[in-house]
Design an enzyme around this catalytic site. Sequence first.
Site, PDB file in Angstrom:
ATOM      1  N   TYR A 146      -5.410   5.170  -7.743  1.00 44.95           N
ATOM      2  CA  TYR A 146      -5.663   5.037  -6.309  1.00 44.95           C
ATOM      3  C   TYR A 146      -7.117   4.639  -6.093  1.00 44.95           C
ATOM      4  CZ  TYR A 146      -6.379   6.428  -1.423  1.00 44.95           C
ATOM      5  OH  TYR A 146      -6.703   6.447  -0.097  1.00 44.95           O
ATOM      6  N   TYR A 186       0.852  -1.200   0.000  1.00 45.55           N
ATOM      7  CA  TYR A 186       0.000   0.000   0.000  1.00 45.55           C
ATOM      8  C   TYR A 186       0.886   1.247   0.000  1.00 45.55           C
ATOM      9  CZ  TYR A 186      -4.411   2.399   1.122  1.00 45.55           C
ATOM     10  OH  TYR A 186      -5.547   3.175   1.106  1.00 45.55           O
TER      11      TYR A 186
END
Lengths: 136, 405
Positions: B359, B308
């Site tokens: 994203y 992440y």
Amino acid sequence: MTSTYADPRTQPFWDAAKEERLAAPRCTNCGTFRLPPSPYCFVCQHREVEWIELPGTGKIVSYTVIRHPLHPELAAACPYVSGVVDLDGTQGAGARMLVNIIDCDPDKVRIGDAVEIVWEHVNDDMTTPRFRPVRS
Amino acid sequence: MSIKDKAAVVGVGSTPYYKRGQSYPESEFSMACTAILAALDDAGLTIKDLDGFSIYSNSCDPASVAAELGVPEVRWATTLTSGGGGCAGALGVAAAAIDAGMASTIVTLMTLQQLNKRLGGSAVGGMLAYATASEGSSPYGGSGIPPSAAFTANNGLLSPGHSFSLLAMRHMHLYDTKREYFAEICITQRENAIKRPTSLRKDPLTLDDYFNARMISDPLCLFDYTMESDGAVAVITVSADRVKDLRQPPAYIMASAHGGSGRWGPALFRYFQIPEEEFPSSGHRPVAKRLFEMAGVRPADVDVALLYDHFSPMVLMQLEDYGFCPIGEGGRFIEDGNIRFGTGTIPVNTHGGNLSEAYIIGMTHVREAVEQIRGTAVNQVEGAEIALVTGGPASLPVSGTLLRK
């Protein structure tokens, strides 16, 4: 923010702030400070606290220099410094303050620098803490 | 007893990825439906098979989706709490539900449209919302501004990026970590993204570009920040017993864990009371330990890592916390070329990640992990058998999942 939105648990902090004193709640059972004030001690789960006056000095744990304004109205304020401060007289983590650091050259601020509290009188309800480098 | 190898991801679906706001007139709801139908179709299943939702960050309203698409019966509907930290962990919850016989075909998804809202928290509203949520006592609202908010309201930390800067700065101070290492992460991921048709950022990125970029909050410049995007990604998890009948090769859920140290807590969102030893970290260490124990493998066994990357230094800290290198050595590890696709010892974010592909709050990483295990990734790691995918650092829970061939 121009109001403290205080409740009985946080009011003593703001009352002391008006007198330019830094006060923090300390667990009466194990002596752990906690800020912001909260219902339970995270070490011993005790609830009762006593309010202790602190020297209002500390050390920078980390900081950032905010150079790009998130909002156009903040453009004049940039660059400014915000950071995390370990307060002298406390155990550190659990009673850190997240603060704006003023009266400094943003390019000269360093982790570990000694800082002291300065109080900004916002209005009759709120006097808010900021920190500045300790001048040696 | 564990969920090891009990379930597998068998379907992946998504909408196109869009720059912030460009998905209109689609909506988060319509994109969620699109991604779910695509993921079911990819698996060789239909909406009549779907009976569960294992989501995170309340990514959609299962009630509305089930009614809209005609799901015959919902048997499982859970969300991991907090935000993007739960993306990988939601797969583990799906596996647990399936292993327990609570449901048979479970979707995990994220849908995002940053048209009227911006997750970066434009000025005070964003971070105040985090503060309110973290102490709000009722999901029905009405709790208003908590008394703790006044303690941080005027400190100038207005966005997640400002907060993550504090972690990065402390790491630099303690371990002599340099911006060049963050640049290497950004450049590596950009090179991966350039080769992918789905990527939103395909311009080459040089070291000069990086150091000439606008500094937003020291030490993070424009390229250290994730981009803002729209889109939806969904994946389908079923029991390992069923994979033979389906269209795609399975990506078995080898292990999954979510959570973190209690005192990490809300961590970066107006909290920062993390004990010193865990402060300059990604908060993933407890999760990483449980993850590798459950899987019975070591970091060296992982072939590709989808970490992440809302902010580039968090990739560096996760490399340390998942044991790919010693604590404090993430920078040198990256500098030595270890995370590069094609030549590195542990290729990282082969899809380009949040920094350069899109994203969608972690689900693009899940998608890439599945494609790597299937052997169909654009930047395919040769012989990839085990993929790590993570969510967070963020407010707890953070999470990790290991997928295997």
